[in-house]
Scaffold this motif. Structure first.
Motif, PDB file in Angstrom:
ATOM      1  N   VAL A  28      -7.978  31.617 -11.185  1.00 46.67           N
ATOM      2  CA  VAL A  28      -9.036  31.685 -12.105  1.00 46.67           C
ATOM      3  C   VAL A  28      -8.436  33.107 -12.841  1.00 46.67           C
ATOM      4  O   VAL A  28      -8.733  34.099 -12.337  1.00 46.67           O
ATOM      5  CB  VAL A  28     -10.486  31.646 -11.654  1.00 46.67           C
ATOM      6  CG1 VAL A  28     -11.365  31.720 -13.022  1.00 46.67           C
ATOM      7  CG2 VAL A  28     -10.615  30.599 -10.836  1.00 46.67           C
ATOM      8  N   THR A  29      -8.365  32.668 -14.210  1.00 42.08           N
ATOM      9  CA  THR A  29      -7.999  34.035 -15.023  1.00 42.08           C
ATOM     10  C   THR A  29      -9.113  34.275 -16.325  1.00 42.08           C
ATOM     11  O   THR A  29      -9.460  33.161 -16.819  1.00 42.08           O
ATOM     12  CB  THR A  29      -6.650  33.710 -15.898  1.00 42.08           C
ATOM     13  OG1 THR A  29      -5.953  33.552 -14.751  1.00 42.08           O
ATOM     14  CG2 THR A  29      -6.361  35.170 -16.429  1.00 42.08           C
ATOM     15  N   LEU A  30      -9.598  35.590 -16.278  1.00 41.09           N
ATOM     16  CA  LEU A  30     -10.486  35.754 -17.456  1.00 41.09           C
ATOM     17  C   LEU A  30      -9.990  36.711 -18.222  1.00 41.09           C
ATOM     18  O   LEU A  30      -9.246  37.759 -18.059  1.00 41.09           O
ATOM     19  CB  LEU A  30     -11.684  36.670 -16.732  1.00 41.09           C
ATOM     20  CG  LEU A  30     -13.187  35.902 -16.508  1.00 41.09           C
ATOM     21  CD1 LEU A  30     -12.725  34.573 -15.314  1.00 41.09           C
ATOM     22  CD2 LEU A  30     -14.034  36.918 -15.837  1.00 41.09           C
ATOM     23  N   LYS A  31     -10.038  36.457 -19.733  1.00 45.43           N
ATOM     24  CA  LYS A  31      -9.482  37.357 -20.729  1.00 45.43           C
ATOM     25  C   LYS A  31     -10.369  37.290 -21.871  1.00 45.43           C
ATOM     26  O   LYS A  31     -11.231  36.447 -22.359  1.00 45.43           O
ATOM     27  CB  LYS A  31      -8.074  36.601 -21.218  1.00 45.43           C
ATOM     28  CG  LYS A  31      -7.446  37.538 -21.893  1.00 45.43           C
ATOM     29  CD  LYS A  31      -5.986  37.249 -22.171  1.00 45.43           C
ATOM     30  CE  LYS A  31      -5.266  38.059 -23.025  1.00 45.43           C
ATOM     31  NZ  LYS A  31      -3.795  37.863 -23.481  1.00 45.43           N
ATOM     32  N   HIS A  32     -10.613  38.559 -22.651  1.00 45.12           N
ATOM     33  CA  HIS A  32     -11.082  38.781 -23.625  1.00 45.12           C
ATOM     34  C   HIS A  32     -10.290  38.445 -24.856  1.00 45.12           C
ATOM     35  O   HIS A  32      -9.213  38.849 -25.238  1.00 45.12           O
ATOM     36  CB  HIS A  32     -11.515  40.134 -23.800  1.00 45.12           C
ATOM     37  CG  HIS A  32     -12.110  40.627 -24.985  1.00 45.12           C
ATOM     38  ND1 HIS A  32     -13.551  40.569 -25.403  1.00 45.12           N
ATOM     39  CD2 HIS A  32     -11.706  41.422 -25.980  1.00 45.12           C
ATOM     40  CE1 HIS A  32     -13.661  41.220 -26.406  1.00 45.12           C
ATOM     41  NE2 HIS A  32     -12.383  42.104 -26.917  1.00 45.12           N
ATOM     42  N   ARG A  41      -5.258  37.301 -37.035  1.00 42.34           N
ATOM     43  CA  ARG A  41      -6.394  38.227 -36.759  1.00 42.34           C
ATOM     44  C   ARG A  41      -6.093  39.389 -37.950  1.00 42.34           C
ATOM     45  O   ARG A  41      -7.036  39.885 -38.373  1.00 42.34           O
ATOM     46  CB  ARG A  41      -6.037  38.984 -35.549  1.00 42.34           C
ATOM     47  CG  ARG A  41      -7.011  38.109 -34.474  1.00 42.34           C
ATOM     48  CD  ARG A  41      -6.934  38.602 -32.958  1.00 42.34           C
ATOM     49  NE  ARG A  41      -5.788  38.256 -32.263  1.00 42.34           N
ATOM     50  CZ  ARG A  41      -4.807  38.842 -31.556  1.00 42.34           C
ATOM     51  NH1 ARG A  41      -4.821  40.245 -31.576  1.00 42.34           N
ATOM     52  NH2 ARG A  41      -3.836  38.443 -30.849  1.00 42.34           N
ATOM     53  N   TYR A  53     -15.162  37.091 -30.799  1.00 41.47           N
ATOM     54  CA  TYR A  53     -14.321  37.261 -29.618  1.00 41.47           C
ATOM     55  C   TYR A  53     -15.138  36.486 -28.445  1.00 41.47           C
ATOM     56  O   TYR A  53     -16.325  36.609 -28.605  1.00 41.47           O
ATOM     57  CB  TYR A  53     -14.102  38.891 -29.138  1.00 41.47           C
ATOM     58  CG  TYR A  53     -12.906  39.415 -29.716  1.00 41.47           C
ATOM     59  CD1 TYR A  53     -13.387  40.513 -30.978  1.00 41.47           C
ATOM     60  CD2 TYR A  53     -11.875  39.223 -29.352  1.00 41.47           C
ATOM     61  CE1 TYR A  53     -12.302  41.053 -31.474  1.00 41.47           C
ATOM     62  CE2 TYR A  53     -10.656  39.778 -30.036  1.00 41.47           C
ATOM     63  CZ  TYR A  53     -10.774  40.652 -31.199  1.00 41.47           C
ATOM     64  OH  TYR A  53      -9.878  41.497 -31.758  1.00 41.47           O
ATOM     65  N   ARG A  54     -14.509  36.004 -27.593  1.00 42.64           N
ATOM     66  CA  ARG A  54     -15.205  35.272 -26.670  1.00 42.64           C
ATOM     67  C   ARG A  54     -14.401  35.406 -25.188  1.00 42.64           C
ATOM     68  O   ARG A  54     -13.227  36.078 -25.341  1.00 42.64           O
ATOM     69  CB  ARG A  54     -15.169  33.975 -26.846  1.00 42.64           C
ATOM     70  CG  ARG A  54     -15.910  33.489 -28.026  1.00 42.64           C
ATOM     71  CD  ARG A  54     -16.315  31.983 -28.004  1.00 42.64           C
ATOM     72  NE  ARG A  54     -16.774  31.640 -29.538  1.00 42.64           N
ATOM     73  CZ  ARG A  54     -16.780  30.411 -30.063  1.00 42.64           C
ATOM     74  NH1 ARG A  54     -16.686  29.222 -29.222  1.00 42.64           N
ATOM     75  NH2 ARG A  54     -16.928  30.031 -31.078  1.00 42.64           N
ATOM     76  N   CYS A  55     -14.908  34.929 -24.200  1.00 42.04           N
ATOM     77  CA  CYS A  55     -14.295  34.921 -22.964  1.00 42.04           C
ATOM     78  C   CYS A  55     -13.440  33.932 -22.674  1.00 42.04           C
ATOM     79  O   CYS A  55     -14.092  32.652 -22.488  1.00 42.04           O
ATOM     80  CB  CYS A  55     -15.235  35.534 -21.945  1.00 42.04           C
ATOM     81  SG  CYS A  55     -14.555  35.559 -20.284  1.00 42.04           S
ATOM     82  N   VAL A  57     -11.647  31.538 -20.122  1.00 43.77           N
ATOM     83  CA  VAL A  57     -11.478  31.273 -18.810  1.00 43.77           C
ATOM     84  C   VAL A  57     -10.522  30.256 -18.459  1.00 43.77           C
ATOM     85  O   VAL A  57     -10.483  28.983 -18.923  1.00 43.77           O
ATOM     86  CB  VAL A  57     -12.848  31.142 -18.093  1.00 43.77           C
ATOM     87  CG1 VAL A  57     -12.746  30.929 -16.618  1.00 43.77           C
ATOM     88  CG2 VAL A  57     -13.882  31.696 -18.799  1.00 43.77           C
ATOM     89  N   VAL A  70     -15.807  30.906 -23.510  1.00 43.17           N
ATOM     90  CA  VAL A  70     -17.512  31.107 -23.103  1.00 43.17           C
ATOM     91  C   VAL A  70     -17.602  32.368 -24.258  1.00 43.17           C
ATOM     92  O   VAL A  70     -17.175  33.333 -24.412  1.00 43.17           O
ATOM     93  CB  VAL A  70     -17.631  31.882 -21.859  1.00 43.17           C
ATOM     94  CG1 VAL A  70     -19.089  32.032 -21.630  1.00 43.17           C
ATOM     95  CG2 VAL A  70     -16.999  30.811 -20.631  1.00 43.17           C
ATOM     96  N   GLY A  71     -18.891  32.162 -25.057  1.00 44.18           N
ATOM     97  CA  GLY A  71     -19.249  32.996 -26.125  1.00 44.18           C
ATOM     98  C   GLY A  71     -20.180  33.900 -25.447  1.00 44.18           C
ATOM     99  O   GLY A  71     -20.866  33.904 -24.406  1.00 44.18           O
ATOM    100  N   ALA A  72     -20.876  34.749 -26.362  1.00 47.42           N
ATOM    101  CA  ALA A  72     -21.636  35.621 -25.914  1.00 47.42           C
ATOM    102  C   ALA A  72     -23.146  35.407 -25.457  1.00 47.42           C
ATOM    103  O   ALA A  72     -23.548  35.692 -24.627  1.00 47.42           O
ATOM    104  CB  ALA A  72     -21.931  36.851 -26.783  1.00 47.42           C
ATOM    105  N   HIS A  75     -22.772  33.193 -21.845  1.00 47.33           N
ATOM    106  CA  HIS A  75     -22.092  33.725 -20.764  1.00 47.33           C
ATOM    107  C   HIS A  75     -22.852  33.812 -19.473  1.00 47.33           C
ATOM    108  O   HIS A  75     -22.310  33.810 -18.467  1.00 47.33           O
ATOM    109  CB  HIS A  75     -21.334  34.888 -21.185  1.00 47.33           C
ATOM    110  CG  HIS A  75     -21.946  36.239 -20.991  1.00 47.33           C
ATOM    111  ND1 HIS A  75     -22.965  36.807 -21.934  1.00 47.33           N
ATOM    112  CD2 HIS A  75     -22.239  36.998 -20.099  1.00 47.33           C
ATOM    113  CE1 HIS A  75     -23.286  37.880 -21.551  1.00 47.33           C
ATOM    114  NE2 HIS A  75     -23.120  38.225 -19.936  1.00 47.33           N
ATOM    115  N   PHE A  78     -23.087  30.501 -17.898  1.00 44.00           N
ATOM    116  CA  PHE A  78     -21.809  30.073 -17.297  1.00 44.00           C
ATOM    117  C   PHE A  78     -21.663  31.003 -16.090  1.00 44.00           C
ATOM    118  O   PHE A  78     -21.001  30.423 -14.896  1.00 44.00           O
ATOM    119  CB  PHE A  78     -20.760  30.317 -18.390  1.00 44.00           C
ATOM    120  CG  PHE A  78     -19.393  29.903 -17.768  1.00 44.00           C
ATOM    121  CD1 PHE A  78     -18.603  30.768 -17.125  1.00 44.00           C
ATOM    122  CD2 PHE A  78     -18.919  28.583 -17.852  1.00 44.00           C
ATOM    123  CE1 PHE A  78     -17.272  30.481 -16.856  1.00 44.00           C
ATOM    124  CE2 PHE A  78     -17.669  28.352 -17.676  1.00 44.00           C
ATOM    125  CZ  PHE A  78     -16.898  29.166 -17.023  1.00 44.00           C
TER     126      PHE A  78
END
Lengths: 128, 120
Positions: A28-32, A41, A53-55, A57, A70-72, A75, A78
């Motif tokens: 499982v990887t999490l990234k900004h 951009r 920006y969102r997370c 996953v 996943v948004g602010a 989150h 989630f």
């Protein structure tokens, strides 16, 4: 890479854990992330637009890839569901065995004490 | 690969790494049920730190780290994460106080009833 909504993603993640019980791993990887390319951009930055920006996953079992954003706002929800899944699924890890550790520690300190006593006796005998 | 032995050191360095390069940093978790092993990796493609374990207690610690990262990645790297760690502690304390007050109220209310006073 299959992009899903948060809830179907969690369901799919649960089934991944189920499938890899006997063999395999789950990554499982999490990234900004903003989910936009660098070109977009830069354009938005020069235009003065705010980049959202969102997370991101991502999850994989080595064969199948799934992802979600996943948004602010959502989150917290989630993160709670994700924590529940992990707690329920990560059962193969060892429980902390305090008794065994204490016994091992006591045994090692007892053997050290015996060694010290032995050396002291020899030194007192050698003096007179 | 740099394996860190101290959990607190790992957490501190990972937060620092994310705050330095939020665009590139990713947090990877690998779980193998058949081996009973869990490995965590935080990297910004230049620096990499890892933590491996087979202990159930570390899974609980990892949950706090997950919360920290979810908050930082969803809202932004400048977010005050003491909210995440502070909230949990703050929730635990008032809950304990409430129970004490309820018991005290019960005791006082029972003591006020005349025939029950004899019991006390």
């Amino acid at each position: 890479m299959v992009r899903l909504q948060p809830d179907p993603f969690l369901n799919e993640l649960t089934s991944m854990f189920e499938r890899t019980t006997e063999k395999g791993s789950v990554w499982v990887t999490l990234k900004h992330s903003s989910d936009k390319s660098k070109v977009q951009r830069n354009k938005m930055a020069t235009a003065g637009e705010e980049i959202e920006y969102r997370c991101l996953v991502r999850a994989t079992d080595g064969k199948k890839n799934i992802s979600t954003l996943v948004g602010a706002k959502d989150h917290q929800k989630f993160q709670a569901s994700y924590a529940t899944i992990l707690k329920a699924r990560m059962t193969a890890l060892k429980k902390r065995e305090r008794k065994d550790k204490r016994k091992a520690a006591e045994a090692s300190t007892a053997s050290d004490n015996k060694k010290h006593k032995g050396t002291k006796k020899r030194s007192s005998a050698s003096k007179p | 690969m740099v394996y860190i032995t101290s959990w607190d050191d790992f957490v501190e360095r990972s937060i620092h790494l994310f705050r330095t390069t939020p665009e590139k940093t990713r947090y990877v978790m690998k779980y193998r049920h058949c081996d009973g092993k869990l490995v965590l990796k935080i990297t910004d493609d230049k620096e990499c730190i890892k933590f491996k374990t087979d202990q159930a207690q570390d899974a609980k610690k990892m949950e706090t780290l997950n919360n920290i990262f979810f908050t930082m990645m969803a809202r932004g790297p400048e977010v005050d994460i003491t909210e995440v760690t502070g909230k949990e502690k703050a929730e635990a304390q008032p809950a304990k106080k409430r129970r004490g007050r309820k018991q005290l109220h019960l005791y006082l209310s029972l003591a006020s009833i005349p025939f029950l006073r004899e019991l006390f």
